[in-house]
Scaffold this active site. Structure first.
Site, PDB file in Angstrom:
ATOM      1  N   LYS A  35     -13.751  -0.838   6.399  1.00  0.00           N
ATOM      2  CA  LYS A  35     -12.663  -1.612   5.792  1.00  0.00           C
ATOM      3  C   LYS A  35     -12.710  -3.092   6.168  1.00  0.00           C
ATOM      4  O   LYS A  35     -12.743  -3.974   5.310  1.00  0.00           O
ATOM      5  CB  LYS A  35     -11.314  -0.998   6.189  1.00  0.00           C
ATOM      6  N   GLY A  72      -6.326 -16.370   0.670  1.00  0.00           N
ATOM      7  CA  GLY A  72      -5.099 -16.270   1.463  1.00  0.00           C
ATOM      8  C   GLY A  72      -4.590 -14.852   1.396  1.00  0.00           C
ATOM      9  O   GLY A  72      -5.354 -13.916   1.196  1.00  0.00           O
ATOM     10  N   GLU A  85      -3.545  -6.426  -4.167  1.00  0.00           N
ATOM     11  CA  GLU A  85      -2.244  -6.766  -4.718  1.00  0.00           C
ATOM     12  C   GLU A  85      -2.473  -7.321  -6.112  1.00  0.00           C
ATOM     13  O   GLU A  85      -3.481  -7.981  -6.375  1.00  0.00           O
ATOM     14  CB  GLU A  85      -1.549  -7.808  -3.836  1.00  0.00           C
ATOM     15  N   CYS A 124      -4.055 -10.086   3.837  1.00  0.00           N
ATOM     16  CA  CYS A 124      -5.189  -9.264   4.318  1.00  0.00           C
ATOM     17  C   CYS A 124      -6.373 -10.084   4.822  1.00  0.00           C
ATOM     18  O   CYS A 124      -6.717 -10.017   5.995  1.00  0.00           O
ATOM     19  CB  CYS A 124      -5.643  -8.329   3.200  1.00  0.00           C
ATOM     20  N   VAL A 127       0.835  -1.198   0.000  1.00  0.00           N
ATOM     21  CA  VAL A 127       0.000   0.000   0.000  1.00  0.00           C
ATOM     22  C   VAL A 127       0.872   1.251   0.000  1.00  0.00           C
ATOM     23  O   VAL A 127       0.728   2.136  -0.846  1.00  0.00           O
ATOM     24  CB  VAL A 127      -0.946  -0.002   1.231  1.00  0.00           C
ATOM     25  N   PHE A 145     -15.805 -12.129  -6.778  1.00  0.00           N
ATOM     26  CA  PHE A 145     -15.506 -12.858  -5.537  1.00  0.00           C
ATOM     27  C   PHE A 145     -16.422 -14.052  -5.300  1.00  0.00           C
ATOM     28  O   PHE A 145     -16.657 -14.474  -4.186  1.00  0.00           O
ATOM     29  CB  PHE A 145     -15.453 -11.906  -4.331  1.00  0.00           C
ATOM     30  N   LEU A 146     -16.948 -14.583  -6.410  1.00  0.00           N
ATOM     31  CA  LEU A 146     -17.683 -15.856  -6.338  1.00  0.00           C
ATOM     32  C   LEU A 146     -16.936 -16.906  -7.156  1.00  0.00           C
ATOM     33  O   LEU A 146     -17.547 -17.821  -7.684  1.00  0.00           O
ATOM     34  CB  LEU A 146     -19.113 -15.668  -6.855  1.00  0.00           C
ATOM     35  N   ASP A 164      10.507   4.173   5.854  1.00  0.00           N
ATOM     36  CA  ASP A 164      10.416   2.813   6.382  1.00  0.00           C
ATOM     37  C   ASP A 164      11.627   2.583   7.288  1.00  0.00           C
ATOM     38  O   ASP A 164      12.720   3.080   7.007  1.00  0.00           O
ATOM     39  CB  ASP A 164      10.394   1.779   5.242  1.00  0.00           C
TER      40      ASP A 164
END
Ligand code: UGA
Length: 460
Positions: free
Chosen positions: A234, A287, A154, A290, A11, A279-280, A30
Site C-alpha cells: 500500500k 495533496g 477520493e 493520503c 474509505v 499520474f503523469l 464511529d
C-alpha cells in the site's frame, strides 16, 4: 455474515454503504456522534460522487446500521474492517493511536475467531504490533488479523470499490484470507447487477467506465500475500504514484523553458506500456489526506531502518516547489503581485471531492496572500471545508459568477471539469490583464489564445 466497519471516513463510509447494498448486515461504527447522526440521516458527512444514494439505500433496507457503540456492533460481528485515520506525527512518522485504540476496544467485545481486517494505511510491521497489544490485553482471545489495504481514490471511491485493479489480502490464516477475498468478489459481482440508471449522480460521472463492467471485473487481480507484504504494497504504491507526479512536474518546468507541451510529452512517454500514462499529469502538485502522509511515513520508516532513499525526499521537495514555481510564472507575467486581484478557481485537493486536506490550491492561495495579493476563491463543493485551512484574508465566494468579476487574473487550481465549460469569451472583459493561469492544464490553450487570452499552463 455481519460486518463492522470501524471509522466512517472516505474509505469506511464507502465500503460500509456498498457492503450493506450487497446484502451484508453492516455496522458503521464511529466515535464521532456527528458523523453517525449524519449517516442516520442517510448522508455521508463529506461529498463523494454518488455515495449518498448507496448510503440511503443501505439505511432504508435496514442493512446499514450507524452506531457509536463498540459493544453493540463488534459483539455481533464475524468480520471487522478497521478504516480509521492514520495521521502523521510532527516528525513525519505515522500516528497509530487510532489503529491501536480501536483494535484494543474492539477486542474487548470480539467473538472467538473474529477476522480483524486492517484497511487503514499503516507502516509495515504494524499488524504484528496490533496483535501483540491485543494478546497482552486479552491473553485468551483468538482473532485472525488480516491486512487488506485500500486503493480507492477520493472522487471515485464508489467506482473504485466496484472495480479495482487488484485486491490485496495478507495474513497467515488461510480461511480468513479466503473470507476477505470472497467479500470483495461479492462486491464486484453485485456491481454487475446494478441498474445504474437509478443512481443518477454516479452514472452521470462514470457512464463510460461502467460500460461492460461485467467484462472488466474479470481482470481484477486477487492477490494473497504475507501480512508484511500487504502492508508494504500500500505505502509503496502511493509513494510511487507521488514520485510519478513529481517527475512529471519537474519535466514540465523543462518543457516550459523550451516551449514544449508537457501533456504531449507525457502522452508520448506514457504510451509505453511499461510506464503508463496515468499520474503523469503535471500541475500544482499532490495533496490530500493520503500521499503527503504516506510519503512522509515511508521516508521515516527508511530513516528508522538506516536505509538511504533520497528519491522520495526529492519527490517531496519537488512537490513543495510547485506553488513557488507558479507564483514565479505569475510574477513574470503580472509583475509584483502586491494588491493584484487574483481569483482562484478550485480549493479541494483534487476534483470530485470536498476534501481540502493539504490542498495545493489552498497552499497557493495562502502563499499569494503572503505576496500581498488580494485573493478570492471559489470551489463548487469545497468552500466550507476550505475554511479550516485557508488564510482568513482570502475572500471565499459563493459562485464562480461572483468570483470572476473585476479581477486582474485567474488561476485554475483544481481540475473541476465544469471550469472548462465557463463562457471564457464573455469573462475576458472582467480580467484586466487578460491572463489566465491554468495550473491543472485542463483548458484548451489555442482556443483561449484565439479569443484574446494570454494563457500560462504548467509546462505548456
Ligand atoms: C490516493 C491513491 O491514488 C489511492 O489509490 C489510495 O487508495 C489513496 O490515496 C489512499 O491512500 O487512501 P487520493 O488521495 O484520493 O488517492 O487521490 P489521487 O487521485 O491519488 O490524487 C492525489 C493527488 O495527486 C491529488 O492532489 C491530485 O491532484 C494529484 N495528481 C494526481 C496530480 O497532480 N497528477 C496526476 O497525474 C495525478
Amino acid at each position: 455474515m455481519t460486518i463492522t466497519i470501524i471509522g466512517s471516513g472516505y474509505v469506511g463510509t464507502t465500503f460500509a454503504a456498498i457492503l450493506s447494498n450487497c446484502g451484508y448486515k453492516v455496522y458503521a461504527l464511529d466515535i464521532n456522534p456527528k458523523i453517525i447522526e449524519s449517516l442516520k440521516n442517510k448522508k455521508a458527512h463529506f461529498f463523494e460522487v454518488g455515495l449518498n444514494d448507496f448510503v440511503k439505500k443501505g439505511i432504508e433496507s435496514g442493512n446499514l446500521i450507524p452506531t457509536t457503540s463498540y459493544k453493540d456492533s463488534i459483539a455481533n460481528s464475524d468480520v471487522v474492517f478497521s478504516c480509521v485515520g492514520t495521521p502523521d506525527n510532527p516528525d513525519g512518522s505515522s500516528n497509530l493511536t487510532y489503529v491501536f485504540d480501536s483494535a484494543l476496544e474492539a477486542a474487548k467485545y470480539a467473538k472467538e475467531g473474529l477476522i480483524y481486517v486492517q484497511k487503514s494505511t499503516v507502516p509495515v510491521g504494524t499488524g504484528k504490533r496490533v496483535l501483540e497489544k491485543v494478546k497482552k490485553a486479552n491473553p485468551n482471545l483468538l482473532i485472525h488479523y488480516i491486512s487488506n489495504p485500500e486503493f480507492l481514490r477520493e472522487g471515485s471511491a464508489v467506482f473504485d470499490t466496484f472495480l479495482t485493479d487488484r485486491v490485496v489480502v495478507g495474513g497467515e490464516h488461510k480461511q480468513s484470507i479466503k473470507t476477505v477475498l470472497d467479500i470483495h468478489k461479492k462486491v464486484s459481482e453485485y456491481a454487475t447487477k446494478i441498474d445504474f440508471s437509478l443512481y443518477e449522480e454516479f452514472a452521470n460521472v462514470f457512464s463510460d467506465k461502467i460500460q461492460n463492467i461485467d467484462e472488466k471485473i474479470k481482470d481484477i487481480k486477487y492477490l494473497s500475500t504475507s501480512l508484511e507484504s500487504a502492508e508494504l504494497i500500500k505505502v509503496t504504491a502511493n509513494a510511487f504514484l507521488a514520485l510519478k507526479i513529481s517527475f512529471a512536474n519537474s519535466v514540465a518546468k523543462l518543457a516550459q523553458k523550451f516551449d514544449a507541451d508537457v501533456n504531449e510529452v507525457m502522452d508520448g512517454v506514457g504510451s509505453d506500456a511499461r510506464i503508463g500514462r496515468s499520474f503523469l499529469y503535471a500541475g500544482l502538485g499532490w495533496g490530500g489526506g493520503c500521499f503527503p502522509k504516506d510519503v512522509s511515513g515511508l521516508i521515516s520508516l527508511f530513516e528508522q531502518n538506516n536505509i538511504q532513499n533520497p528519491i522520495m525526499d526529492a519527490a517531496v521537495s519537488e512537490n513543495h516547489s510547485m506553488a513557488a514555481y507558479l507564483i514565479g510564472l505569475m510574477e513574470n507575467e503580472l509583475g509584483s503581485l502586491k494588491n493584484k486581484k487574483i481569483a482562484i478557481l478550485g480549493l479541494a485537493f483534487k476534483s470530485g471531492t470536498s476534501d481540502c486536506r493539504r490542498s495545493p490550491s489552498i497552499n497557493l492561495a495562502n502563499e499569494l496572500i503572503k505576496k500581498g495579493a488580494v485573493v478570492s476563491a471559489f470551489d463548487p463543493k469545497a468552500n466550507s471545508e476550505a475554511m479550516e485551512y485557508i488564510d482568513s484574508e482570502v475572500k471565499v465566494k459563493d459562485s464562480a459568477e461572483d468570483l470572476l468579476k473585476n479581477i486582474d487574473s485567474v488561476v485554475i487550481a483544481t481540475e473541476w471539469p465544469e471550469f472548462k465549460e465557463y463562457d471564457w469569451k464573455n469573462l475576458l472583459g472582467e480580467i484586466s490583464t487578460k491572463t489566465i493561469f491554468d495550473a491543472r492544464n485542463i483548458l484548451d490553450k489555442q482556443k483561449l489564445q484565439k479569443i484574446g487570452y494570454k494563457y500560462v499552463g504548467i509546462g505548456k
